[in-house]
Design a protein around this motif. Structure first.
Motif, PDB file in Angstrom:
ATOM      1  N   ASP A 139       0.828  -1.209   0.000  1.00 50.08           N
ATOM      2  CA  ASP A 139       0.000   0.000   0.000  1.00 50.08           C
ATOM      3  C   ASP A 139       0.863   1.260   0.000  1.00 50.08           C
ATOM      4  N   TYR A 140       1.998   1.204   0.680  1.00 46.02           N
ATOM      5  CA  TYR A 140       2.874   2.365   0.785  1.00 46.02           C
ATOM      6  C   TYR A 140       4.281   1.984   0.330  1.00 46.02           C
ATOM      7  N   VAL A 141       4.932   2.900  -0.357  1.00 44.45           N
ATOM      8  CA  VAL A 141       6.273   2.660  -0.892  1.00 44.45           C
ATOM      9  C   VAL A 141       7.190   3.793  -0.436  1.00 44.45           C
ATOM     10  N   ASP A 142       8.385   3.437   0.018  1.00 42.47           N
ATOM     11  CA  ASP A 142       9.391   4.411   0.445  1.00 42.47           C
ATOM     12  C   ASP A 142       9.864   5.206  -0.769  1.00 42.47           C
ATOM     13  N   LYS A 143       9.699   6.526  -0.732  1.00 41.44           N
ATOM     14  CA  LYS A 143      10.067   7.326  -1.901  1.00 41.44           C
ATOM     15  C   LYS A 143      11.570   7.337  -2.159  1.00 41.44           C
ATOM     16  N   TYR A 144      12.381   7.022  -1.152  1.00 40.62           N
ATOM     17  CA  TYR A 144      13.830   7.015  -1.328  1.00 40.62           C
ATOM     18  C   TYR A 144      14.342   5.678  -1.854  1.00 40.62           C
ATOM     19  N   MET A 145      13.561   4.651  -1.718  1.00 40.74           N
ATOM     20  CA  MET A 145      13.929   3.326  -2.219  1.00 40.74           C
ATOM     21  C   MET A 145      12.625   2.682  -2.683  1.00 40.74           C
ATOM     22  N   PRO A 146      12.116   3.115  -3.839  1.00 37.71           N
ATOM     23  CA  PRO A 146      10.742   2.770  -4.238  1.00 37.71           C
ATOM     24  C   PRO A 146      10.556   1.344  -4.751  1.00 37.71           C
ATOM     25  N   ILE A 147      10.774   0.385  -3.876  1.00 42.02           N
ATOM     26  CA  ILE A 147      10.572  -1.019  -4.242  1.00 42.02           C
ATOM     27  C   ILE A 147       9.090  -1.346  -4.075  1.00 42.02           C
ATOM     28  N   GLY A 148       8.433  -1.748  -5.151  1.00 45.57           N
ATOM     29  CA  GLY A 148       7.036  -2.136  -5.064  1.00 45.57           C
ATOM     30  C   GLY A 148       6.083  -1.273  -5.866  1.00 45.57           C
ATOM     31  N   LEU A 149       6.615  -0.426  -6.732  1.00 47.60           N
ATOM     32  CA  LEU A 149       5.746   0.366  -7.601  1.00 47.60           C
ATOM     33  C   LEU A 149       5.121  -0.497  -8.689  1.00 47.60           C
ATOM     34  N   ILE A 150       5.885  -1.477  -9.162  1.00 52.11           N
ATOM     35  CA  ILE A 150       5.380  -2.435 -10.166  1.00 52.11           C
ATOM     36  C   ILE A 150       5.712  -3.840  -9.676  1.00 52.11           C
ATOM     37  N   ASP A 151       5.000  -4.839 -10.201  1.00 46.08           N
ATOM     38  CA  ASP A 151       5.202  -6.196  -9.670  1.00 46.08           C
ATOM     39  C   ASP A 151       6.593  -6.756  -9.957  1.00 46.08           C
ATOM     40  N   ARG A 152       7.255  -6.302 -11.026  1.00 50.50           N
ATOM     41  CA  ARG A 152       8.618  -6.780 -11.296  1.00 50.50           C
ATOM     42  C   ARG A 152       9.544  -6.483 -10.120  1.00 50.50           C
ATOM     43  N   ASP A 153       9.315  -5.348  -9.437  1.00 46.46           N
ATOM     44  CA  ASP A 153      10.164  -4.958  -8.313  1.00 46.46           C
ATOM     45  C   ASP A 153      10.266  -6.054  -7.261  1.00 46.46           C
ATOM     46  N   LEU A 154       9.182  -6.795  -7.056  1.00 45.73           N
ATOM     47  CA  LEU A 154       9.108  -7.769  -5.973  1.00 45.73           C
ATOM     48  C   LEU A 154       9.349  -9.201  -6.441  1.00 45.73           C
ATOM     49  N   LYS A 155       9.531  -9.401  -7.732  1.00 43.95           N
ATOM     50  CA  LYS A 155       9.798 -10.743  -8.251  1.00 43.95           C
ATOM     51  C   LYS A 155      11.254 -11.123  -8.011  1.00 43.95           C
ATOM     52  N   ILE A 156      11.513 -12.413  -8.046  1.00 35.16           N
ATOM     53  CA  ILE A 156      12.880 -12.921  -7.899  1.00 35.16           C
ATOM     54  C   ILE A 156      13.497 -13.051  -9.287  1.00 35.16           C
ATOM     55  N   GLU A 157      14.682 -12.494  -9.436  1.00 36.43           N
ATOM     56  CA  GLU A 157      15.428 -12.618 -10.683  1.00 36.43           C
ATOM     57  C   GLU A 157      16.816 -13.152 -10.358  1.00 36.43           C
ATOM     58  N   ILE A 158      17.476 -13.627 -11.386  1.00 40.79           N
ATOM     59  CA  ILE A 158      18.835 -14.141 -11.202  1.00 40.79           C
ATOM     60  C   ILE A 158      19.819 -13.087 -11.690  1.00 40.79           C
ATOM     61  N   ASP A 159      20.723 -12.727 -10.814  1.00 39.79           N
ATOM     62  CA  ASP A 159      21.742 -11.737 -11.122  1.00 39.79           C
ATOM     63  C   ASP A 159      23.075 -12.442 -11.283  1.00 39.79           C
ATOM     64  N   HIS A 160      23.861 -11.971 -12.211  1.00 35.91           N
ATOM     65  CA  HIS A 160      25.245 -12.432 -12.321  1.00 35.91           C
ATOM     66  C   HIS A 160      26.067 -11.534 -11.403  1.00 35.91           C
ATOM     67  N   LEU A 161      26.641 -12.095 -10.371  1.00 41.46           N
ATOM     68  CA  LEU A 161      27.437 -11.317  -9.429  1.00 41.46           C
ATOM     69  C   LEU A 161      28.511 -10.544 -10.189  1.00 41.46           C
ATOM     70  N   TYR A 162      29.264 -11.260 -11.019  1.00 45.19           N
ATOM     71  CA  TYR A 162      30.152 -10.590 -11.950  1.00 45.19           C
ATOM     72  C   TYR A 162      29.411 -10.584 -13.274  1.00 45.19           C
ATOM     73  N   PRO A 163      28.991  -9.408 -13.768  1.00 45.97           N
ATOM     74  CA  PRO A 163      28.066  -9.316 -14.896  1.00 45.97           C
ATOM     75  C   PRO A 163      28.491 -10.098 -16.129  1.00 45.97           C
ATOM     76  N   PHE A 164      27.498 -10.721 -16.738  1.00 49.48           N
ATOM     77  CA  PHE A 164      27.714 -11.474 -17.971  1.00 49.48           C
ATOM     78  C   PHE A 164      28.283 -10.563 -19.054  1.00 49.48           C
ATOM     79  N   ALA A 165      27.768  -9.338 -19.103  1.00 43.83           N
ATOM     80  CA  ALA A 165      28.213  -8.367 -20.112  1.00 43.83           C
ATOM     81  C   ALA A 165      29.671  -7.963 -19.934  1.00 43.83           C
TER      82      ALA A 165
END
Length: 195
Positions: A139-165
């Motif tokens: 219902d409320y989102v921290d304006k300084y760290m706006p996690i949760g404005l869209i559903d992607r924000d809260l989904k789990i993704e896989i990050d490459h610690l050392y970037p693939f790129a």
């Protein structure tokens, strides 16, 4: 401008190295034209484009031989960077068993490795491919760290610690679970300095 050494603490050499690496990458990437990523570009084409830029920037400050030498060095790094970027388009698909293994490594309460945010059961279900799960936005989102404005924000993704790129590999040791918001912010950076 440089930071006073006492501000950087006892690991100042490591932090300065990170800053110089980020600056160097930014410098090289400004010479990468989007057309290079969709075509099989040659060193000669890159050199020609880089030389035109260097010639314009340096004007009468350097003679032609110096400009060619500088252009050659930059072109070499631009070509390396283009190869790394185009290779990143060939990532492998992460299997369900690898996803389960990554979740198990985090224990009972899996969290985003960057923000520390606890993943919801819905996010876990979606990550594992269960169809009926949906993300509930807060219902409320921290304006300084706006996690949760869209559903992607809260989904789990896989990050490459050392970037693939940047040459990081597709291995379980290089994978980290990250929330979509942090993954979007971090992008292909090794650290947050780039952002």
């Amino acid at each position: 401008m440089s930071f006073p050494d006492p501000m950087l603490g006892f690991r100042r050499d490591l932090l300065k190295g990170d800053m110089y690496r980020e600056w160097g990458r930014w410098f090289i990437e400004q010479f990468i034209d989007a057309k290079y990523l969709s075509n099989n570009v040659t060193y000669a084409e890159i050199f020609y484009d880089v030389f035109l830029i260097i010639d314009k920037i340096c004007g009468w400050t350097y003679d032609r031989n110096d400009k060619q030498e500088i252009s050659g060095i930059i072109s070499k790094y631009v070509l390396q960077r283009i190869r790394i970027i185009t290779e990143s388009y060939k990532r492998k698909k992460i299997s369900l068993s690898e996803k389960r293994e990554l979740l198990e490594l985090l224990g009972d309460k899996p969290r985003c490795w960057l923000t520390g945010m606890l993943f919801s059961q819905e996010a876990i279900d979606l990550f594992l491919g269960r169809q009926n799960a949906t993300i509930k936005l807060p219902d409320y989102v921290d304006k300084y760290m706006p996690i949760g404005l869209i559903d992607r924000d809260l989904k789990i993704e896989i990050d490459h610690l050392y970037p693939f790129a940047l040459g990081g590999d597709d291995s379980i040791e290089n994978f980290r679970l990250i929330c979509g918001w942090a993954n979007m912010v971090k992008s292909s950076q090794v650290t947050m300095y780039g952002r």
